[in-house]
Design a protein around this motif. Structure first.
Motif, PDB file in Angstrom:
ATOM      1  N   LYS A 159       0.811  -1.216   0.000  1.00  0.00           N
ATOM      2  CA  LYS A 159       0.000   0.000   0.000  1.00  0.00           C
ATOM      3  C   LYS A 159       0.846   1.268   0.000  1.00  0.00           C
ATOM      4  CE  LYS A 159      -3.815  -2.229   2.484  1.00  0.00           C
ATOM      5  NZ  LYS A 159      -4.693  -2.191   3.692  1.00  0.00           N
ATOM      6  N   VAL A 160       2.169   1.096   0.024  1.00  0.00           N
ATOM      7  CA  VAL A 160       3.085   2.241   0.104  1.00  0.00           C
ATOM      8  C   VAL A 160       3.844   2.374  -1.210  1.00  0.00           C
ATOM      9  CG1 VAL A 160       5.091   3.198   1.300  1.00  0.00           C
ATOM     10  CG2 VAL A 160       3.326   1.984   2.591  1.00  0.00           C
ATOM     11  N   ASN A 161       3.859   3.588  -1.763  1.00  0.00           N
ATOM     12  CA  ASN A 161       4.522   3.822  -3.048  1.00  0.00           C
ATOM     13  C   ASN A 161       5.988   4.210  -2.915  1.00  0.00           C
ATOM     14  OD1 ASN A 161       2.060   3.397  -4.353  1.00  0.00           O
ATOM     15  ND2 ASN A 161       1.518   5.577  -4.262  1.00  0.00           N
ATOM     16  N   ARG A 162       6.382   4.675  -1.741  1.00  0.00           N
ATOM     17  CA  ARG A 162       7.717   5.250  -1.593  1.00  0.00           C
ATOM     18  C   ARG A 162       8.218   5.042  -0.178  1.00  0.00           C
ATOM     19  NH1 ARG A 162       8.714  11.733  -2.630  1.00  0.00           N
ATOM     20  NH2 ARG A 162      11.010  11.737  -2.728  1.00  0.00           N
ATOM     21  N   ASP A 163       9.427   4.511  -0.059  1.00  0.00           N
ATOM     22  CA  ASP A 163      10.099   4.360   1.235  1.00  0.00           C
ATOM     23  C   ASP A 163      11.394   5.154   1.209  1.00  0.00           C
ATOM     24  OD1 ASP A 163       8.694   2.344   3.071  1.00  0.00           O
ATOM     25  OD2 ASP A 163       8.683   1.279   1.158  1.00  0.00           O
ATOM     26  N   ILE A 164      11.571   6.030   2.191  1.00  0.00           N
ATOM     27  CA  ILE A 164      12.759   6.876   2.268  1.00  0.00           C
ATOM     28  C   ILE A 164      13.561   6.463   3.498  1.00  0.00           C
ATOM     29  CG2 ILE A 164      13.608   9.235   2.581  1.00  0.00           C
ATOM     30  CD1 ILE A 164      11.027  10.178   1.181  1.00  0.00           C
ATOM     31  N   PHE A 165      14.844   6.173   3.276  1.00  0.00           N
ATOM     32  CA  PHE A 165      15.719   5.703   4.348  1.00  0.00           C
ATOM     33  C   PHE A 165      16.783   6.766   4.635  1.00  0.00           C
ATOM     34  CE2 PHE A 165      14.090   2.178   1.861  1.00  0.00           C
ATOM     35  CZ  PHE A 165      13.536   1.358   2.830  1.00  0.00           C
ATOM     36  N   VAL A 166      16.805   7.243   5.858  1.00  0.00           N
ATOM     37  CA  VAL A 166      17.767   8.260   6.282  1.00  0.00           C
ATOM     38  C   VAL A 166      18.755   7.617   7.246  1.00  0.00           C
ATOM     39  CG1 VAL A 166      18.087  10.461   7.461  1.00  0.00           C
ATOM     40  CG2 VAL A 166      16.065  10.099   6.030  1.00  0.00           C
ATOM     41  N   CYS A 167      20.038   7.763   6.973  1.00  0.00           N
ATOM     42  CA  CYS A 167      21.048   7.181   7.852  1.00  0.00           C
ATOM     43  C   CYS A 167      21.129   7.975   9.151  1.00  0.00           C
ATOM     44  CB  CYS A 167      22.417   7.173   7.170  1.00  0.00           C
ATOM     45  SG  CYS A 167      23.723   6.487   8.225  1.00  0.00           S
ATOM     46  N   THR A 168      20.887   7.283  10.272  1.00  0.00           N
ATOM     47  CA  THR A 168      21.037   7.887  11.610  1.00  0.00           C
ATOM     48  C   THR A 168      21.934   7.010  12.477  1.00  0.00           C
ATOM     49  OG1 THR A 168      19.026   6.778  12.411  1.00  0.00           O
ATOM     50  CG2 THR A 168      18.760   8.993  11.498  1.00  0.00           C
ATOM     51  N   GLY A 186      24.545  10.272  12.620  1.00  0.00           N
ATOM     52  CA  GLY A 186      23.862  10.111  13.887  1.00  0.00           C
ATOM     53  C   GLY A 186      23.371  11.426  14.459  1.00  0.00           C
ATOM     54  N   ILE A 187      24.197  12.463  14.360  1.00  0.00           N
ATOM     55  CA  ILE A 187      23.850  13.756  14.949  1.00  0.00           C
ATOM     56  C   ILE A 187      22.912  14.552  14.047  1.00  0.00           C
ATOM     57  CG2 ILE A 187      24.767  15.989  15.700  1.00  0.00           C
ATOM     58  CD1 ILE A 187      27.350  14.469  16.482  1.00  0.00           C
ATOM     59  N   PHE A 188      23.271  14.665  12.779  1.00  0.00           N
ATOM     60  CA  PHE A 188      22.503  15.514  11.868  1.00  0.00           C
ATOM     61  C   PHE A 188      21.415  14.752  11.117  1.00  0.00           C
ATOM     62  CE2 PHE A 188      26.751  17.354  12.306  1.00  0.00           C
ATOM     63  CZ  PHE A 188      26.411  18.600  12.830  1.00  0.00           C
ATOM     64  N   GLY A 189      21.620  13.432  10.943  1.00  0.00           N
ATOM     65  CA  GLY A 189      20.628  12.629  10.240  1.00  0.00           C
ATOM     66  C   GLY A 189      19.286  12.610  10.941  1.00  0.00           C
ATOM     67  N   ILE A 190      19.308  12.654  12.268  1.00  0.00           N
ATOM     68  CA  ILE A 190      18.054  12.608  13.020  1.00  0.00           C
ATOM     69  C   ILE A 190      17.203  13.849  12.738  1.00  0.00           C
ATOM     70  CG2 ILE A 190      18.965  13.689  15.117  1.00  0.00           C
ATOM     71  CD1 ILE A 190      16.430  10.772  14.886  1.00  0.00           C
ATOM     72  N   HIS A 191      17.841  14.982  12.470  1.00  0.00           N
ATOM     73  CA  HIS A 191      17.092  16.200  12.123  1.00  0.00           C
ATOM     74  C   HIS A 191      16.436  16.049  10.746  1.00  0.00           C
ATOM     75  CE1 HIS A 191      18.604  18.223  15.636  1.00  0.00           C
ATOM     76  NE2 HIS A 191      19.864  18.054  15.260  1.00  0.00           N
ATOM     77  N   ILE A 192      17.152  15.384   9.836  1.00  0.00           N
ATOM     78  CA  ILE A 192      16.595  15.119   8.502  1.00  0.00           C
ATOM     79  C   ILE A 192      15.385  14.198   8.635  1.00  0.00           C
ATOM     80  CG2 ILE A 192      17.091  14.233   6.203  1.00  0.00           C
ATOM     81  CD1 ILE A 192      18.720  16.729   7.034  1.00  0.00           C
ATOM     82  N   PHE A 193      15.538  13.163   9.449  1.00  0.00           N
ATOM     83  CA  PHE A 193      14.452  12.211   9.667  1.00  0.00           C
ATOM     84  C   PHE A 193      13.215  12.915  10.226  1.00  0.00           C
ATOM     85  CE2 PHE A 193      12.291   9.491  12.809  1.00  0.00           C
ATOM     86  CZ  PHE A 193      11.799   8.499  11.965  1.00  0.00           C
ATOM     87  N   LYS A 194      13.383  13.765  11.219  1.00  0.00           N
ATOM     88  CA  LYS A 194      12.254  14.456  11.844  1.00  0.00           C
ATOM     89  C   LYS A 194      11.582  15.410  10.859  1.00  0.00           C
ATOM     90  CE  LYS A 194      13.919  14.168  16.614  1.00  0.00           C
ATOM     91  NZ  LYS A 194      14.430  14.927  17.793  1.00  0.00           N
ATOM     92  N   TRP A 208      12.163   6.017   7.249  1.00  0.00           N
ATOM     93  CA  TRP A 208      12.809   5.082   8.178  1.00  0.00           C
ATOM     94  C   TRP A 208      14.169   5.615   8.607  1.00  0.00           C
ATOM     95  CZ3 TRP A 208       9.683   0.991   9.266  1.00  0.00           C
ATOM     96  CH2 TRP A 208       8.736   0.608   8.314  1.00  0.00           C
ATOM     97  N   GLN A 209      14.567   5.290   9.838  1.00  0.00           N
ATOM     98  CA  GLN A 209      15.941   5.515  10.295  1.00  0.00           C
ATOM     99  C   GLN A 209      16.749   4.268   9.949  1.00  0.00           C
ATOM    100  OE1 GLN A 209      16.574   7.459  14.209  1.00  0.00           O
ATOM    101  NE2 GLN A 209      14.361   7.184  14.490  1.00  0.00           N
TER     102      GLN A 209
END
Length: 268
Positions: A81-90, A99-107, A122-123
């Motif tokens: 049911k999902v068309n797109r999954d985005i994975f951000v390295c944290t 780890g430090i800046f990736g979490i801001h991208i994720f949020k 996703w993280q």
């Protein structure tokens, strides 16, 4: 323990990422596996199988997905049911920058997708490229992005800005050879988002000491064609030390000539 594994098969390679589960949706006794696959001899295009399995069945199910053993994984398939999954390295223990800046991208992504149930964020564990951090992978398009900051996330997500304004953040298309990725990036900058999503396959035609000739065959809903590109090595570039990476020297390339031919003219 919950988790998500995403597996992609660019060309003949296998890569996995471990992903922090969505605690609001995933139970503690199951593992979600997102398996992306494609035909290495056809246009770069990734299809997805998503399964939800008991922890005890994880290894057996992943092997079954790779081997195409439907008898084992069929009963665990989750409707797509999902068309797109985005994975951000944290992955802080692997790369402090992500780890430090990736979490801001994720949020920031989480804020953008609140009203869109066709997209998930996703993280993820480290996906390579320390000097490009923070980084992300956009699937099923197979596009990598880097040097991310919260100011460019909305443009990448909504794709309503001229690519020229964010091209420095584009790392390349998974599944294309390394030199064709340079041509691919140039064409994305010039042709826009339609090029981003069209189906492609690449080939190195000839490689010399300072020049490489490549071609990208592509197709869209209304076009077939091929771009030939000359990639020239023009020395090295010094990347300064930042809060994310040590200073380093890398080879620098530029696209010095691009020729377009229709599909029928190339005989491909």
């Amino acid at each position: 323990m919950t988790g998500v594994q995403t597996c992609a098969l660019p060309i003949s390679k296998f890569k996995y990422l471990c992903v922090k589960p969505d605690e609001s949706k995933d139970s503690s006794n199951q593992i979600r596996v997102l398996y992306y696959y494609g035909n290495p001899h056809e246009y770069v295009e990734y299809l997805k199988l998503e399964v939800l399995v008991p922890l005890s069945m994880l290894t057996k199910t992943v092997k079954a997905l790779i081997d195409g053993d439907k008898v084992i994984y069929n009963s665990y398939i989750v409707p797509n049911k999902v068309n797109r999954d985005i994975f951000v390295c944290t992955h802080n223990s692997r790369d402090q920058c992500c780890g430090i800046f990736g979490i801001h991208i994720f949020k920031k992504f989480k804020e953008l997708i609140l009203s869109d149930d066709k997209v998930r964020i996703w993280q993820s564990s480290h996906m390579g490229g320390h000097r490009f951090g923070p980084t992300m992978l956009d699937m099923p398009s197979g596009k990598f992005w880097g040097y991310l900051n919260t100011d460019v996330i909305e443009s990448i997500f909504t794709q309503n800005q001229d690519p020229k304004s964010i091209i420095k953040h584009f790392r390349g298309s998974m599944g294309l050879d390394r030199y064709s990725q340079i041509l691919d990036k140039k064409l994305f900058e010039e042709l826009g988002w339609e090029w981003y999503y069209c189906k492609k396959k690449s080939e190195i035609i000839e490689k010399r000491e300072s020049k490489i000739w490549v071609k990208i065959i592509f197709k869209t809903s209304n076009n077939l064609g091929v771009y030939f590109g000359e990639i020239r090595k023009i020395g090295t570039v010094e990347l300064p030390e930042t809060q994310c990476a040590k200073g380093t020297s890398i080879k620098k390339f530029e696209v010095t000539d691009v020729v377009y031919q229709s599909f029928f003219d190339t005989g491909s």
